[in-house]
Write an enzyme that holds these catalytic residues in place. Structure first.
Site, PDB file in Angstrom:
ATOM      1  N   LEU A   5     -21.745   8.755   5.509  1.00 20.06           N
ATOM      2  CA  LEU A   5     -21.904  10.125   5.030  1.00 20.06           C
ATOM      3  C   LEU A   5     -23.290  10.367   4.433  1.00 20.06           C
ATOM      4  CD1 LEU A   5     -20.281  12.760   4.884  1.00 20.06           C
ATOM      5  CD2 LEU A   5     -19.688  12.165   2.537  1.00 20.06           C
TER       6      LEU A   5
ATOM      7  N   ASP B  74       0.824  -1.216   0.000  1.00 18.05           N
ATOM      8  CA  ASP B  74       0.000   0.000   0.000  1.00 18.05           C
ATOM      9  C   ASP B  74       0.855   1.261   0.000  1.00 18.05           C
ATOM     10  OD1 ASP B  74      -2.553  -0.905  -0.177  1.00 18.05           O
ATOM     11  OD2 ASP B  74      -3.194  -0.152   1.762  1.00 18.05           O
TER      12      ASP B  74
END
EC number: 2.7.2.1
Length: 398
Positions: A274, A139
């Site tokens: 959200l 990553d």
């Protein structure tokens, strides 16, 4: 304790990138172990619950049964690619797994204690089952091109030398995939692409990319730094830790847990999703409106910084991951009032809902292209794995 969930995907990359199956092995080592498996070719979903998956090797063996690769199934796999969260400074590109690589992954474990140990466990188990090359894809690798000015913290230098404390960045496999997609869309080589990418999911980060190389990113030595996330605080004044210790009697572990799991959107308004924050804000809830404003303000702060670091030479602004791909309201708020900087969003193209393929949402004539691109980290890992194996095969022929 090892992470008790594992994601997998099987790809055929012989001619075109074809995903055959995807799935999750969860609850490993518990009474709630399960496998959720999908055959992408037939759209057949299978969920197996109440399984006795005591460890990662048992889980992988059950996955092989589901994949139905035939007799000697482990011999029918050309290579296995592993996502490894942290490569430290030693591992800065996808690489064949060797004893020295495994040692380096273990050495980087203090920088990612919840991830590197299970990542390494997955490699060890896979080596037992498969007689093929194992490739580690990191990553942090995509961000290894950052200049020292971008990755150093202004703390005593010996802490960098002794402990490797510096900005590393994450979501690198996603950014690598997005760069390739933008390159294709623009008709430019990756080395000619300048872009600002927003990976906005429960975990969120941004990256500034110049000439196909990362020059800055928002996450730091851990994924806690940077943007406001679902439950992570992102950037804070470090002195808050001392205040909490003296005023609330909280120790380091308690503060760390709070910043990672009880902060961000959840800390501000009690919601992690959200979409729920948006709905409550539009219904007039002040706390949810504040959470949304703080979330967007932080993103725009990084956006301005990266725009200046790229000296205004930005080919594309790219939205990806769960929120970035699905929330037109959020994209509109982030881009609001930026027309003078060449960022002109087209409201008629910027709708709600997750997309299956890339879409341009900028107005005709916008200097900066605004793109929504569904990320595919599994495919990115598969492609990088294939590149490493093919390069090794070419090297062996010489």
């Amino acid at each position: 304790m090892l992470v008790n969930i594992c994601r997998y995907a099987l790809y055929d990359l012989a001619k075109a990138a074809t995903c055959i199956s995807v799935g999750i092995v969860g609850g490993i080592g518990t009474e709630r172990s399960f496998i959720s498996h999908k055959n992408v070719q037939t759209s057949q979903d299978v969920t197996l619950q109440g399984l006795d998956i005591g460890h990662h090797k048992q889980g992988l063996q059950k996955v092989l049964d589901l994949l139905r690769l035939g007799e000697g199934s482990s011999h029918n796999v050309m290579a296995v690619g592993h996502r490894v969260v942290h490569g430290g400074e030693a591992l800065t590109r996808p690489t064949l797994v060797t004893e020295s690589v495994k040692q380096a992954i273990e050495k980087a474990a203090p920088l990612a204690p919840l991830h590197n140990p299970p990542n390494l466990e997955g490699i060890l188990v896979s080596e037992e089952i498969f007689e093929c090359p194992q490739v580690a894809v990191f990553d942090t690798a995509f961000h290894s091109t950052m200049p020292p000015a971008a990755y150093h913290y202004a703390i005593p230098y010996n802490l960098y030398e002794e402990l490797g404390i510096r900005r590393y960045g994450f979501h690198g496999t996603s950014y690598q995939y997005l760069l390739g997609q933008v390159s294709n869309i623009l008709g430019k080589s990756q080395a000619d692409v300048n872009m600002i990418a927003l990976h906005l999911g429960a975990g969120a980060s941004m990256a500034a990319i110049r000439n196909g190389k990362c020059i800055d990113t928002s996450m730091g030595v851990t994924p806690l730094q940077g943007l406001v996330m679902a439950t992570r605080s992102g950037d804070i004044d470090p002195a808050i830790i001392q205040i909490l210790a003296s005023e609330k009697g909280m120790d380091v572990d308690e503060v760390t847990n709070m910043l990672n799991k009880k902060s961000g959107l959840f800390g501000l308004c009690g919601e992690k999703d959200l979409r729920s924050v948006w709905d409550a804000a539009e219904a007039g809830n002040a706390r949810h409106k504040l959470a949304l404003e703080v979330y967007v303000h932080r993103i725009r702060s990084y956006l301005g910084s990266y725009f200046f670091q790229l000296e205004g030479q930005v080919d594309a602004l790219v939205f990806s991951a769960g929120v970035g791909e699905a929330s037109g309201r959020t994209r509109a708020l982030i881009c609001e009032g930026l027309e003078k900087f060449g960022i002109e969003i087209d409201s008629s193209q910027n709708g709600e809902g997750k997309l299956k393929e890339a879409k341009a949402i900028h107005k005709k004539g916008s200097k900066v292209q605004i793109l929504v691109i569904p990320t595919n980290e599994e495919l990115s890992i598969a492609q990088q794995t294939l590149q490493v194996v093919e390069a090794q095969q070419q090297h062996m022929k010489r």
